[in-house]
Design a protein around this motif. Structure first.
Motif, short mmCIF file in Angstrom:
data_model
loop_
_atom_site.label_atom_id
_atom_site.label_comp_id
_atom_site.label_asym_id
_atom_site.label_seq_id
_atom_site.Cartn_x
_atom_site.Cartn_y
_atom_site.Cartn_z
N ILE A 1 0.84 -1.20 0.00
CA ILE A 1 0.00 0.00 0.00
C ILE A 1 0.88 1.25 0.00
CG2 ILE A 1 -1.73 1.31 1.29
CD1 ILE A 1 -2.71 -1.50 2.35
N TRP A 2 1.90 1.24 0.85
CA TRP A 2 2.83 2.37 0.96
C TRP A 2 3.50 2.65 -0.39
CZ3 TRP A 2 4.73 5.11 5.39
CH2 TRP A 2 5.85 5.90 5.15
N SER A 3 3.68 1.64 -1.20
CA SER A 3 4.41 1.80 -2.46
C SER A 3 3.74 2.80 -3.40
CB SER A 3 4.57 0.45 -3.16
OG SER A 3 3.35 0.00 -3.69
N HIS A 4 2.50 3.18 -3.12
CA HIS A 4 1.85 4.18 -3.97
C HIS A 4 2.61 5.51 -3.96
CE1 HIS A 4 0.13 5.88 -0.26
NE2 HIS A 4 -0.13 6.96 -0.97
N VAL A 5 3.36 5.75 -2.90
CA VAL A 5 4.13 6.99 -2.80
C VAL A 5 5.18 7.05 -3.90
CG1 VAL A 5 5.73 8.30 -1.33
CG2 VAL A 5 3.74 7.17 -0.32
N GLU A 6 5.88 5.94 -4.13
CA GLU A 6 6.95 5.90 -5.13
C GLU A 6 6.48 5.41 -6.49
OE1 GLU A 6 10.18 6.89 -4.85
OE2 GLU A 6 9.64 7.67 -2.88
N LEU A 7 5.55 4.44 -6.49
CA LEU A 7 5.17 3.78 -7.75
C LEU A 7 3.87 4.31 -8.35
CD1 LEU A 7 5.87 0.09 -6.65
CD2 LEU A 7 7.43 1.67 -7.81
N GLY A 8 3.10 5.04 -7.58
CA GLY A 8 1.77 5.46 -8.04
C GLY A 8 0.75 4.37 -7.73
N TRP A 9 -0.52 4.77 -7.75
CA TRP A 9 -1.57 3.82 -7.36
C TRP A 9 -1.74 2.63 -8.29
CZ3 TRP A 9 -3.23 2.74 -2.87
CH2 TRP A 9 -3.26 3.71 -1.87
N PRO A 10 -1.59 2.77 -9.62
CA PRO A 10 -1.77 1.58 -10.46
C PRO A 10 -0.81 0.44 -10.10
CG PRO A 10 -1.92 3.54 -11.82
CD PRO A 10 -1.47 3.99 -10.44
N LEU A 11 0.47 0.75 -9.92
CA LEU A 11 1.43 -0.30 -9.56
C LEU A 11 1.24 -0.76 -8.11
CD1 LEU A 11 4.74 0.73 -11.35
CD2 LEU A 11 3.26 -1.22 -11.83
N ALA A 12 0.89 0.17 -7.24
CA ALA A 12 0.62 -0.20 -5.85
C ALA A 12 -0.55 -1.17 -5.78
CB ALA A 12 0.35 1.04 -5.00
N LEU A 13 -1.59 -0.93 -6.58
CA LEU A 13 -2.74 -1.84 -6.60
C LEU A 13 -2.34 -3.21 -7.14
CD1 LEU A 13 -5.57 0.59 -7.76
CD2 LEU A 13 -5.27 -0.44 -5.49
N ALA A 14 -1.41 -3.23 -8.09
CA ALA A 14 -0.91 -4.53 -8.58
C ALA A 14 -0.18 -5.26 -7.46
CB ALA A 14 0.00 -4.32 -9.79
N CYS A 15 0.63 -4.53 -6.69
CA CYS A 15 1.34 -5.13 -5.55
C CYS A 15 0.35 -5.65 -4.50
CB CYS A 15 2.30 -4.13 -4.91
SG CYS A 15 3.68 -3.63 -5.95
N ILE A 16 -0.67 -4.87 -4.23
CA ILE A 16 -1.71 -5.28 -3.27
C ILE A 16 -2.40 -6.54 -3.79
CG2 ILE A 16 -3.92 -4.60 -2.24
CD1 ILE A 16 -2.81 -1.65 -2.39
N GLY A 17 -2.64 -6.58 -5.10
CA GLY A 17 -3.25 -7.77 -5.71
C GLY A 17 -2.40 -9.00 -5.53
N VAL A 18 -1.09 -8.85 -5.67
CA VAL A 18 -0.18 -9.99 -5.46
C VAL A 18 -0.27 -10.48 -4.02
CG1 VAL A 18 2.27 -10.66 -5.37
CG2 VAL A 18 1.41 -9.37 -7.33
#
Length: 185
Positions: free
Chosen positions: A39-56
């Motif tokens: 979830i925190w990764s949205h700061v660096e990666l943006g929400w689309p990639l953060a949502l992919a990480c959350i999906g994983v």
């Protein structure tokens, strides 16, 4: 929880047995900080990639109780905690003691509050909130699991269904293969 909802989650008897594995319990338990990091990764990666990480992470949480083999023994704390959780989810059909139910609900609430605090910290980047949320979640979850282990100890002989969860069928086929293997070796 009714059996239909459990089937929707794919938590049949075999999955519950596998989930009682120490590998399943402890790797799933360790996933919370990874979820917050995703979830925190949205700061660096943006929400689309953060949502992919959350999906994983979500896929891992679903796969986790399915990928590890069932334990050989069900008398360890983590296995009894998982079986106790299953007993607790069945409380509408086979009632559980009020005290255990009250404690389980209270510790679940504590873990839930901690989870929300941690989520808040991950969305609005705040390390103190993530740490506080993680600590509350883990304290609540460990206390909940401890109540579940005690509940299973109390209820395992209260209903034939619960006794069946840990019984290994005794048949001659398995014994003959084992004896043949011993004689051959």
């Amino acid at each position: 929880m009714d059996p239909g909802r459990l089937r929707m989650l794919g938590m049949d008897s075999e999955v519950w047995k596998r989930h009682a594995s120490g590998w399943s319990v402890w790797t799933r338990f360790a996933t919370l900080p990874i979820l917050y990091l995703a979830i925190w990764s949205h700061v660096e990666l943006g929400w689309p990639l953060a949502l992919a990480c959350i999906g994983v992470v979500a896929v891992w949480l679903w796969l986790n109780p399915r990928v590890f083999p069932a334990p050989r023994r069900f008398d360890r704390w983590h296995a009894r905690a998982v079986l106790g959780e299953r007993v607790w989810l069945n409380r509408a059909i086979v009632p559980v003691p009020q005290d255990a139910n009250r404690k389980a609900l209270g510790f679940s609430l504590l873990a839930g509050i901690g989870f929300v605090i941690g989520l808040w910290g991950a969305v609005w980047p705040s390390i103190p909130l993530i740490i506080a949320g993680t600590a509350l979640t883990y304290c609540g979850k460990l206390a909940f699991l401890n109540v579940m282990a005690g509940l299973y100890d109390l209820m395992r002989d209260a209903h034939p269904l619960y006794r069946s969860w840990t019984q290994i069928p005794d048949n001659d086929n398995g014994r003959d293969r084992q004896n043949d293997a011993q004689r051959a070796g």
